[in-house]
Scaffold this motif. Sequence first.
Motif, PDB file in Angstrom:
ATOM      1  N   GLU A 152      22.757 -84.076  58.010  1.00 60.51           N
ATOM      2  CA  GLU A 152      21.814 -85.185  58.195  1.00 60.51           C
ATOM      3  C   GLU A 152      22.555 -86.517  58.244  1.00 60.51           C
ATOM      4  O   GLU A 152      22.285 -87.361  59.116  1.00 60.51           O
ATOM      5  CB  GLU A 152      20.786 -85.203  57.070  1.00 60.51           C
ATOM      6  N   TYR A 155      24.468 -86.829  61.558  1.00 63.73           N
ATOM      7  CA  TYR A 155      23.571 -87.205  62.655  1.00 63.73           C
ATOM      8  C   TYR A 155      23.258 -88.703  62.608  1.00 63.73           C
ATOM      9  O   TYR A 155      23.321 -89.404  63.636  1.00 63.73           O
ATOM     10  CB  TYR A 155      22.276 -86.393  62.591  1.00 63.73           C
ATOM     11  N   ASN A 156      22.939 -89.202  61.424  1.00 68.74           N
ATOM     12  CA  ASN A 156      22.611 -90.628  61.303  1.00 68.74           C
ATOM     13  C   ASN A 156      23.804 -91.491  61.690  1.00 68.74           C
ATOM     14  O   ASN A 156      23.650 -92.529  62.347  1.00 68.74           O
ATOM     15  CB  ASN A 156      22.158 -90.944  59.875  1.00 68.74           C
ATOM     16  N   ARG A 201      16.753 -82.747  68.734  1.00 66.17           N
ATOM     17  CA  ARG A 201      17.153 -81.714  67.792  1.00 66.17           C
ATOM     18  C   ARG A 201      16.462 -81.904  66.437  1.00 66.17           C
ATOM     19  O   ARG A 201      16.412 -80.983  65.622  1.00 66.17           O
ATOM     20  CB  ARG A 201      18.672 -81.739  67.622  1.00 66.17           C
ATOM     21  N   LEU A 202      15.917 -83.075  66.194  1.00 61.49           N
ATOM     22  CA  LEU A 202      15.261 -83.374  64.919  1.00 61.49           C
ATOM     23  C   LEU A 202      13.787 -83.005  64.921  1.00 61.49           C
ATOM     24  O   LEU A 202      13.066 -83.288  63.962  1.00 61.49           O
ATOM     25  CB  LEU A 202      15.404 -84.864  64.590  1.00 61.49           C
ATOM     26  N   ASN A 206      12.643 -83.811  61.187  1.00 62.41           N
ATOM     27  CA  ASN A 206      12.269 -85.212  60.974  1.00 62.41           C
ATOM     28  C   ASN A 206      11.784 -85.781  62.300  1.00 62.41           C
ATOM     29  O   ASN A 206      12.497 -86.517  62.987  1.00 62.41           O
ATOM     30  CB  ASN A 206      13.448 -86.016  60.436  1.00 62.41           C
ATOM     31  N   LYS A 209      11.909 -89.719  62.799  1.00 61.63           N
ATOM     32  CA  LYS A 209      13.235 -90.232  63.157  1.00 61.63           C
ATOM     33  C   LYS A 209      13.610 -89.791  64.573  1.00 61.63           C
ATOM     34  O   LYS A 209      14.169 -90.580  65.349  1.00 61.63           O
ATOM     35  CB  LYS A 209      14.268 -89.708  62.154  1.00 61.63           C
ATOM     36  N   GLY A 210      13.293 -88.545  64.915  1.00 62.06           N
ATOM     37  CA  GLY A 210      13.607 -88.044  66.239  1.00 62.06           C
ATOM     38  C   GLY A 210      12.924 -88.849  67.324  1.00 62.06           C
ATOM     39  O   GLY A 210      13.554 -89.235  68.323  1.00 62.06           O
ATOM     40  N   ARG A 407      16.604 -74.034  67.272  1.00 62.95           N
ATOM     41  CA  ARG A 407      15.616 -75.093  67.027  1.00 62.95           C
ATOM     42  C   ARG A 407      14.215 -74.671  67.434  1.00 62.95           C
ATOM     43  O   ARG A 407      13.244 -74.918  66.710  1.00 62.95           O
ATOM     44  CB  ARG A 407      16.008 -76.370  67.786  1.00 62.95           C
ATOM     45  N   TRP A 458      20.972 -78.011  58.969  1.00 68.26           N
ATOM     46  CA  TRP A 458      19.920 -78.897  58.460  1.00 68.26           C
ATOM     47  C   TRP A 458      18.668 -78.917  59.326  1.00 68.26           C
ATOM     48  O   TRP A 458      17.541 -78.864  58.837  1.00 68.26           O
ATOM     49  CB  TRP A 458      20.514 -80.301  58.331  1.00 68.26           C
ATOM     50  N   TRP A 459      18.840 -78.982  60.649  1.00 71.80           N
ATOM     51  CA  TRP A 459      17.672 -79.166  61.521  1.00 71.80           C
ATOM     52  C   TRP A 459      16.973 -77.860  61.880  1.00 71.80           C
ATOM     53  O   TRP A 459      15.936 -77.856  62.540  1.00 71.80           O
ATOM     54  CB  TRP A 459      18.052 -79.909  62.800  1.00 71.80           C
TER      55      TRP A 459
END
Length: 462
Positions: A152, A155-156, A201-202, A206, A209-210, A407, A458-459
């Motif tokens: 995470e 990615y950020n 991908r989020l 999330n 955020k995505g 995903r 994570w995703w």
Amino acid sequence: MKRIYLFLVVCLALSGCEFDEDININPNKPSQASGGQLLANAMLSLPGLSSSPQGEFMAQYLSETQFPGGSLYPEGATSFYGLYSDPLMNLEEVIKADDLDAKEGPVANQKAVAKVLKAYYFWNITDRWGDVPFSQALTGLNNFSPAYDTQESIYNSLFVLLDSANQGFVAGDIANDIIYGGKVDKWKKLGNTIRLLMALRLSEVNATKGKEEFNKALAAGVMTSNEDNFTFKHLGVVANENYWYSQVGRQKRLWWALSETLVNTMKPTSDPRLAVYADPNEKGEYVGLKFGKLEGGAPAEYAMLGSDIWKQDAPVYLVTYAQVLFAKAEAAKRGWITGSDVEAKTNYEEAIKQSLKQWTGSDAGAGAFLQQPTIAYNPATALEQIGTQRYIHLFMHGYEAWAEWRRTGFPANLIMPSDKAIPTRLMYPAQEAANNTANYKAALQRLGGTDGLYGKVWWDKN
């Protein structure tokens, strides 16, 4: 030789000779690489992100004929060391350098391109292994045991890095660019396109955020045609030839047939791409080999990897315009962008047209293909259709297709060979247990304590 020796003796005795300090310097082998050279060297590693039998097996694109056990899944560790020590170190040198030569193009653009490539490499790495060294990595002698950042946080950080690259581009092309010929407007679009695909991908972990990052990427400007595709163009020479040519064309290894799953997905709809992806069997038919079939199969019976794919100078498609269109179609269906099913349908159909054009050189048959019952856009099954067609489009970029399958769960017809589930991550390099013990163990704790193939990145919430 005696005359050279005599000359030296005389010169030393008289102390009147001057020596050229550069006499032993080879101008063709500089002691310090330039920014352009470092970028070009990092680009040379790009095909490895796609051209890998293991990647194709993870997505079940190909089946082994000779050694079917090889088309199952890795039993142990896989290494990411080469990606850190080669392309990523080269890119970090460019990003941190304070003495880049502006003769190779604006320094700001050299650094912006390096940031885009760094983000692309790290995106690939973290999507395969999950938590990996990032913030403390690439410092050379200063730190041989970097901490593992959470996926995470990576990615950020990559979203920030790509935004920095986008803001950093200025007018002026760069030198030594073997991908886009120095055209920085293409690199700018690529950076924003990577950000767009990362944002999608989020979707399951999330969505807020995505959606935010997706729309920022769109506003910044993404790919608008196949001319923008991020493509590695091989050459018809041994030094820079397609990996698959070295295996099939040069060594005559007829080891790779198209999987039964892929052929049975494409053949019923008369998909024009099938004739590019595969060569028919000796009867002129497209017959796929069941993935992981333990007894393998005779190459003559099956549709083998197409000669257009393994020819010496065949390109490798890494990020493409069709992916942008599939992403926009999915985003519209999810309500991330306006238009709902109308916008989703438009982008879905255009994605297929551009995919056909990319792979076959023409979209002339797109109209009839789009009218096939299972292909025609259906609001009730739209996400599955988008996911399945994206999977077909991503042929030979197995790691990316595998990530999208993890995903979304599409395509829904991938199989479990010998009742062995499809892995959901790769295992860390075996050396990490000894070389980076504390950080390795901390990363494993976040995975549940075990370094296995079935931990979740994570995703991956599917």
